[in-house]
Design a protein around this motif. Structure first.
Motif, PDB file in Angstrom:
ATOM      1  N   UNK A  73       0.900  -1.052  -0.153  1.00 52.10           N
ATOM      2  CA  UNK A  73       0.081   0.088  -0.090  1.00 52.10           C
ATOM      3  C   UNK A  73       0.978   1.199  -0.069  1.00 52.10           C
ATOM      4  N   UNK A  74       1.947   1.189   0.795  1.00 48.18           N
ATOM      5  CA  UNK A  74       2.743   2.435   0.784  1.00 48.18           C
ATOM      6  C   UNK A  74       3.516   2.865  -0.390  1.00 48.18           C
ATOM      7  N   UNK A  75       3.988   1.556  -1.046  1.00 47.82           N
ATOM      8  CA  UNK A  75       4.704   1.543  -2.273  1.00 47.82           C
ATOM      9  C   UNK A  75       3.674   2.180  -3.366  1.00 47.82           C
ATOM     10  N   UNK A  76       2.376   1.767  -3.561  1.00 43.13           N
ATOM     11  CA  UNK A  76       1.649   2.137  -4.501  1.00 43.13           C
ATOM     12  C   UNK A  76       1.366   3.606  -4.272  1.00 43.13           C
ATOM     13  N   UNK A  77       1.125   4.059  -3.077  1.00 43.47           N
ATOM     14  CA  UNK A  77       0.707   5.501  -2.792  1.00 43.47           C
ATOM     15  C   UNK A  77       1.915   6.375  -3.180  1.00 43.47           C
ATOM     16  N   UNK A  78       3.148   5.776  -2.879  1.00 40.27           N
ATOM     17  CA  UNK A  78       4.195   6.773  -3.263  1.00 40.27           C
ATOM     18  C   UNK A  78       4.453   6.737  -4.995  1.00 40.27           C
ATOM     19  N   UNK A  79       4.201   5.731  -5.475  1.00 36.97           N
ATOM     20  CA  UNK A  79       3.978   5.894  -6.958  1.00 36.97           C
ATOM     21  C   UNK A  79       2.854   6.548  -7.481  1.00 36.97           C
TER      22      UNK A  79
END
Length: 124
Positions: A73-79
């Protein structure tokens, strides 16, 4: 009924964002079962600088633990923060396994299998 606003999200914009999200999520192995667009942009209460609120419900869970979910979830939000914009503003993206549409307020768009449906919840 609320009067429409020039700041409301339009169906063509939702289609464009849906395509962008599909491209963004593919490298993470996430496919979308359903995308829900909600918030001020769907309720005619948005302003020119309002973000676009989106919930992504994946077709299957690609994570096994809460820690893996948090990391994904964090990686998707950063992207998303880096690559996605709606009229120059942020897209607030949430990846959730299940979602209660009552959390969206009274008006939202649901995108499933490429079809956009406008939905309204009764006021409580």
């Amino acid at each position: 009924m609320t009067k429409k606003s020039k700041h409301d999200v339009k169906r063509g914009e939702i289609r464009k964002v849906n395509k962008q999200l599909t491209s963004l999520l593919n490298p993470f192995g996430v496919t979308t079962k359903k995308m829900i667009v909600f918030g001020s942009r769907t309720k005619s209460t948005g302003h020119h600088d309002s973000d676009l609120d989106i919930v992504i419900i994946p077709t299957k869970r690609t994570w096994k633990t809460p820690q893996e979910y948090t990391a994904l979830s964090k990686a998707i939000n950063q992207a998303s923060e880096k690559n996605l914009r709606f009229r120059g503003n942020k897209i607030d993206l949430q990846l959730v396994p299940d979602f209660d549409v009552n959390e969206t307020g009274n008006s939202f768009f649901e995108i499933e299998k490429g079809k956009i449906k406008r939905k309204r919840q009764p006021y409580y």
